[in-house]
Design a protein around this motif. Structure first.
Motif, PDB file in Angstrom:
ATOM      1  N   GLU A 182     100.128 101.595  59.394  1.00 21.58           N
ATOM      2  CA  GLU A 182     100.614 102.977  59.378  1.00 21.58           C
ATOM      3  C   GLU A 182     101.757 103.190  58.394  1.00 21.58           C
ATOM      4  N   THR A 183     102.192 102.138  57.702  1.00 23.43           N
ATOM      5  CA  THR A 183     103.243 102.267  56.694  1.00 23.43           C
ATOM      6  C   THR A 183     102.759 103.133  55.535  1.00 23.43           C
ATOM      7  N   HIS A 184     103.569 104.106  55.136  1.00 25.18           N
ATOM      8  CA  HIS A 184     103.171 105.010  54.058  1.00 25.18           C
ATOM      9  C   HIS A 184     103.627 104.485  52.709  1.00 25.18           C
ATOM     10  N   ASP A 242     100.678 110.490  49.168  1.00 21.40           N
ATOM     11  CA  ASP A 242     101.508 109.659  50.036  1.00 21.40           C
ATOM     12  C   ASP A 242     100.655 109.305  51.251  1.00 21.40           C
ATOM     13  N   LEU A 243     100.017 108.124  51.216  1.00 22.60           N
ATOM     14  CA  LEU A 243      99.054 107.738  52.238  1.00 22.60           C
ATOM     15  C   LEU A 243      99.520 106.497  52.972  1.00 22.60           C
ATOM     16  N   SER A 244      99.038 106.333  54.201  1.00 24.11           N
ATOM     17  CA  SER A 244      99.285 105.103  54.944  1.00 24.11           C
ATOM     18  C   SER A 244      98.442 103.984  54.345  1.00 24.11           C
TER      19      SER A 244
END
Length: 388
Positions: A42-44, A53-55
């Motif tokens: 889940e880190t972006h 800006d995606l996980s």
């Protein structure tokens, strides 16, 4: 049979790798490691200079998986122009069988899970995972005639086309026309560069193609269309010779890295601690529609096509072979997992149960196909021995 020096270019090892990756994802999601792994996924990560800006998990499903669809599109184009689907006679039986392999699973799913909260999952059991299906065929199909593999390949390719259409049409949201039109322009530039690369072969052209391809992907991702469609568009327009070289270069990366990573992240779901009667209808709809709907639809419609094929058409499969191919078609996996994530993007609980349904349904189809393919292969080997 020629054996590739690189196992990642074969059929057996990539299928085993996919299975192991999915099993590992499911295992870690149900151990105390869940929170740590989930935190990483889940880190972006933002792309500098852009609005993207995606996980980590979305970079895999939207970014890396676009490379997989690029390779799929290159194969699609080859088969439609120079391969197993380049004429009506070749395509008729797998096309009709593929239609049954889509319509019957949809009907089965809607019969079980057609309610307002789960009815949107009907596209999920329509896909066939070509890597898994050919892997099972390679493991258990020694002695099968080549037309069985050809039929399965054509069937899976047609399924891929249908899956791509579903992704592009059903799961577009708030389409932004300016980025979409710019993406189309980028695809046209990519097409022109691929022709120039075919004619000249200069490495700077290849670098320019890579830059334009990434731009096209970013624009599609910003337009509201699922980003994997960019890979499809780029693969379909690429000149044949550069396309073949790129497919050859990317094949081990896709088989050994991209697909296992996606399988791991997609299968990273918690098994609900509930009684079977409390499972979501989406779970049951997919778990039944994949193995049962696929085998019934492919076998029945394939048999019908065999009866209706034009005079002089290519040899077709007998009903027993169609049953084996139908069971192989029920191994949905990669595209089905992607469709499950898209169909229930706004409902995490139902999405996770739908993913479990894909895993269970594909596992049942895998075991069933292993048995049926082994039986058919054994029959063909005995016939060959008796006539030799």
């Amino acid at each position: 049979m020629r054996i590739s020096a690189n196992p990642l270019r074969g059929q057996r090892f990539p299928a085993v790798l996919l299975l192991l990756a999915a099993g590992l994802g499911l295992l870690l999601a149900n151990l105390p490691t869940r929170d740590a792994v989930s935190g990483v996924l889940e880190t972006h990560l933002a792309l500098p200079g852009t609005a993207l800006d995606l996980s980590v998990s979305h970079w895999i499903s939207d970014g890396l998986l676009a490379v997989f669809f690029l390779v799929v599109a290159i194969e699609l184009r080859h088969e439609l122009t120079h391969g197993e689907l380049d004429s009506f006679g070749k395509a008729i039986q797998p096309a009709v069988a593929a239609t049954g392999g889509v319509l019957v699973p949809i009907a089965a799913y809607l019969l079980i899970a057609g309610g307002p909260s789960t009815g949107t999952g009907w596209p999920i059991p329509t896909a066939t995972d070509i890597a898994f299906a050919l892997g099972v065929l390679a493991m258990f199909g020694r002695g099968l005639p080549s037309n069985v593999r050809v039929f399965l390949l054509a069937l899976a390719i047609l399924d891929d086309i249908i899956g791509i259409v579903f992704i592009a049409v059903l799961f577009a949201h708030d389409v932004q026309w300016v980025p979409l039109l710019l993406a189309v322009a980028a695809v046209v530039v990519f097409w022109l560069l691929s022709r120039a690369l075919h004619a000249v072969g200069h490495p700077l052209i290849a670098i320019a193609m890579a830059v334009v391809g990434v731009m096209a992907w970013g624009l599609v991702a910003s337009s509201g269309i699922h980003a994997t469609i960019a890979g499809v568009a780029l693969g379909l327009v690429m000149a044949p010779v550069p396309a073949a070289r790129i497919r050859h270069a990317l094949e081990p990366i896709v088989n050994g890295g991209i697909l296992p990573l996606f399988a791991f992240t997609a299968a990273f779901v918690v098994i609900p601690a509930v009684a079977p009667s409390e499972l979501s209808p989406a779970f049951w709809g997919i778990a039944v529609a994949l193995p049962v709907g696929k085998i019934a639809g492919i076998a029945a419609f394939g048999w019908l096509a065999m009866r209706l094929r034009p005079r002089g058409a290519a040899p077709t499969l007998v009903f027993a072979d169609l049953l084996a191919a139908g069971a192989l078609g029920g191994i949905g996996f990669t595209v089905s997992l992607l469709l499950a994530n898209l169909a229930f993007a706004g409902d995490a609980g139902t999405r996770d149960q739908a993913i479990l349904g894909v895993l269970v349904g594909s596992a049942i189809a895998l075991l069933l196909s292993a048995v049926l393919v082994s039986l058919r292969a054994g029959w063909y080997r005995r016939v060959a021995a008796a006539t030799s």
